[in-house]
Design a protein around this motif. Structure first.
Motif, PDB file in Angstrom:
ATOM      1  N   ASP A 193     107.189  89.098 -40.757  1.00  0.00           N
ATOM      2  CA  ASP A 193     106.205  89.940 -40.073  1.00  0.00           C
ATOM      3  C   ASP A 193     106.894  91.143 -39.403  1.00  0.00           C
ATOM      4  N   PRO A 194     106.434  92.372 -39.673  1.00  0.00           N
ATOM      5  CA  PRO A 194     107.110  93.567 -39.148  1.00  0.00           C
ATOM      6  C   PRO A 194     107.152  93.629 -37.625  1.00  0.00           C
ATOM      7  N   GLU A 195     106.113  93.153 -36.965  1.00  0.00           N
ATOM      8  CA  GLU A 195     106.116  93.175 -35.498  1.00  0.00           C
ATOM      9  C   GLU A 195     107.222  92.270 -34.952  1.00  0.00           C
ATOM     10  N   PHE A 196     107.411  91.118 -35.598  1.00  0.00           N
ATOM     11  CA  PHE A 196     108.457  90.207 -35.163  1.00  0.00           C
ATOM     12  C   PHE A 196     109.840  90.789 -35.499  1.00  0.00           C
ATOM     13  N   ARG A 197     109.980  91.460 -36.647  1.00  0.00           N
ATOM     14  CA  ARG A 197     111.242  92.107 -36.991  1.00  0.00           C
ATOM     15  C   ARG A 197     111.612  93.143 -35.951  1.00  0.00           C
ATOM     16  N   SER A 198     110.622  93.887 -35.492  1.00  0.00           N
ATOM     17  CA  SER A 198     110.870  94.895 -34.463  1.00  0.00           C
ATOM     18  C   SER A 198     111.339  94.247 -33.168  1.00  0.00           C
ATOM     19  N   HIS A 199     110.739  93.096 -32.836  1.00  0.00           N
ATOM     20  CA  HIS A 199     111.151  92.358 -31.634  1.00  0.00           C
ATOM     21  C   HIS A 199     112.595  91.866 -31.770  1.00  0.00           C
ATOM     22  N   THR A 226     104.229  82.491 -33.201  1.00  0.00           N
ATOM     23  CA  THR A 226     103.636  83.680 -33.841  1.00  0.00           C
ATOM     24  C   THR A 226     103.894  83.603 -35.347  1.00  0.00           C
ATOM     25  N   THR A 227     103.232  84.499 -36.068  1.00  0.00           N
ATOM     26  CA  THR A 227     103.400  84.523 -37.530  1.00  0.00           C
ATOM     27  C   THR A 227     104.859  84.747 -37.911  1.00  0.00           C
ATOM     28  N   GLY A 228     105.500  85.713 -37.257  1.00  0.00           N
ATOM     29  CA  GLY A 228     106.886  86.018 -37.563  1.00  0.00           C
ATOM     30  C   GLY A 228     107.827  84.871 -37.232  1.00  0.00           C
ATOM     31  N   THR A 238     117.352  86.352 -30.044  1.00  0.00           N
ATOM     32  CA  THR A 238     116.022  85.795 -30.261  1.00  0.00           C
ATOM     33  C   THR A 238     116.147  84.285 -30.354  1.00  0.00           C
ATOM     34  N   LYS A 279     115.178  94.672 -31.288  1.00  0.00           N
ATOM     35  CA  LYS A 279     115.313  95.182 -29.924  1.00  0.00           C
ATOM     36  C   LYS A 279     115.920  94.151 -28.969  1.00  0.00           C
TER      37      LYS A 279
END
Length: 479
Positions: free
Chosen positions: A77-83, A99-101, A90, A86
């Motif tokens: 999931d791109p949102e999780f990759r971004s997290h 979450t999905t990611g 993790t 940053k």
């Protein structure tokens, strides 16, 4: 393990990771120490390839469990990759509200817990991933261990990051070289001042023995063995402005001496990776283009039947001749028109007419005085250009010789034929100063012969005398 031993691990790994050269043994030792200290079941190190797929580089397992050898980071999931990009570290435990990611990463790694450090580039894209995981139940990390593991993974991440960046640069370099090796263009770079080759692509180096024959060698010594200095045609003087800075690309054509191949060459000055001034030379093989150009040039300037130069080339060559002999001598333009050629076509056909014209062209070229001076003006008209220390009597002798040949039959496939020629002559400079003027006046003189029955010679300046019955026997030389 006590808090004191966990803290001492930080100092132990700090000492291990000060080495500038990345050592796989040190990576594996670090993975082992962290796994044992924090009770992980295993550790994995992934690096991205050129397709941005993550491939397993190192593994340290305390017991066997299913491994993911490769996976596409973009499948997460791109949102999780971004997290992940940053965050320093993790940490994910498997639970119902993942979450999905988080769920995708746990399933990809077949883990119930993941602690991961992301190696990212300047654009926050993940190029490396250090993963510690647990496959059984229970929470993998105590809350008080998060800070310690963050410090440890940050150190290990920076250490592995060196290799990741080196690989990234290597990928980019290999990709660029692969592109440059397959563009159909030969390229080499040399030091602007020493001429030593800094880089060469494979296609350029192949005819000379490969890149090793070029690198570190002086370019002209490789390209022209035995040469003792820079090439006279080297375009370096065109590549810098008045302040000595790189200017525009210079384009030129070059023919390779050992095989005759033609190349269009692009030369430019630029700053090499170390800041020195360098000269990049790229060239594309234009041999076929040159041959086509030569063919087009030939077709534009030569008669396809006789192989003689045509009227277009006559005009050009006559202009050059006038410029060459101006104020230093004279020249003659002889205009030949066949007498009785129509009868050959009518009686034997146009193929026989063409056969005769070919024979006539060969005959003209066989006369030393006319070699490389004869042109087919069109139809049954021919023109000769003669210059140098030639007198009018020499021209008359030449035409008499030609008329003697015309007294004999010409042998064709369908039989013997007879023909003759009328010749008009214009002289430079007295009869004209341009090619067109000389052709027109020679043509005029030729028609004076035609009016008297042909088979003779007339100089343009003698037309008035030619029309005088008293002088006619002198100026009209019948064959």
């Amino acid at each position: 393990m006590t808090d004191q031993s966990r803290d001492s691990l930080i100092w132990t790994m700090a000492e291990m990771l000060v080495e500038k050269q990345v050592d796989t043994a040190i990576i594996n030792k670090s993975l082992d120490l962290i796994c044992k200290t924090f009770s992980f079941d295993g550790a994995l190190v992934y690096e991205a390839d050129q397709a941005h797929d993550f491939n397993l580089m190192e593994r340290h397992l305390l017991h066997e469990f299913p491994l993911c050898e490769t996976f596409a980071i973009n499948s997460i999931d791109p949102e999780f990759r971004s997290h992940m990009a940053k965050s320093v570290v993790t940490s994910i435990d498997k639970k119902e509200d993942n979450t999905t990611g988080e769920r995708q990463l746990l399933e990809t790694l077949s883990a119930t817990h993941v602690t991961a450090f992301s190696v990212v580039d300047e654009n926050a894209r993940i190029f490396g991933l250090i993963v510690f995981l647990k496959t059984g139940s229970g929470k993998a990390l105590l809350d008080e261990d998060h800070k310690r593991i963050s410090v440890l993974l940050a150190m290990l991440g920076r250490y592995i990051g060196v290799r990741v960046y080196q690989n990234k640069i290597s990928f980019a370099k290999n990709s660029l070289e692969s592109i440059l090796d397959n563009t159909g263009i030969d390229i080499y770079v040399n030091d602007f001042h020493t001429h030593k080759v800094l880089w060469v692509n494979k296609s350029m180096a192949a005819p000379y023995g490969g890149p090793s024959a070029f690198l570190g060698k002086v370019c002209w010594q490789v390209l022209f063995p035995g040469q003792t200095g820079p090439c006279e045609f080297c375009p370096q003087k065109h590549l810098l402005d008045e302040d000595g800075n790189p200017s525009k690309v210079y384009i030129w054509d070059y023919q390779r001496p050992f095989d005759g191949s033609w190349f269009r060459v692009f030369s430019a000055a630029f700053r090499w990776v170390d800041g020195r001034l360098a000269h990049v030379v790229s060239s594309a093989d234009i041999t076929d283009n040159k041959r086509n150009e030569e063919l087009i040039e030939y077709l534009a300037n030569f008669d396809s039947l006789t192989g003689l130069p045509n009227r277009r080339k006559l005009i050009n060559d006559c202009t050059i001749l006038i410029d060459h002999i101006q104020n230093r001598g004279n020249g003659y333009l002889l205009f030949f028109d066949l007498d009785g050629f129509k009868a050959i076509n009518d009686n034997y056909g146009h193929d026989s007419g063409d056969e005769f014209l070919i024979q006539l062209g060969e005959f003209f070229l066989g006369i030393p005085m006319l070699k490389n001076r004869m042109y087919r003006h069109g139809g049954d008209e021919f023109v000769a250009l003669i210059d140098g220390s030639v007198m009018k009597d020499n021209i008359r002798s030449l035409v008499n010789f030609i008329h003697e040949r015309f007294k004999k039959p010409w042998s064709l496939k369908k039989g013997n034929v007879f023909c003759n020629t009328s010749v008009g002559v214009a002289c430079y400079p007295e009869d004209g100063n341009t090619s067109e003027e000389l052709i027109r006046k020679a043509d005029h003189a030729m028609y004076e012969i035609k009016k008297k029955g042909g088979a003779g010679i007339c100089f343009y300046e003698e037309i008035e005398a030619f029309d005088s019955p008293a002088n006619n026997p002198v100026l009209l030389q019948k064959s």
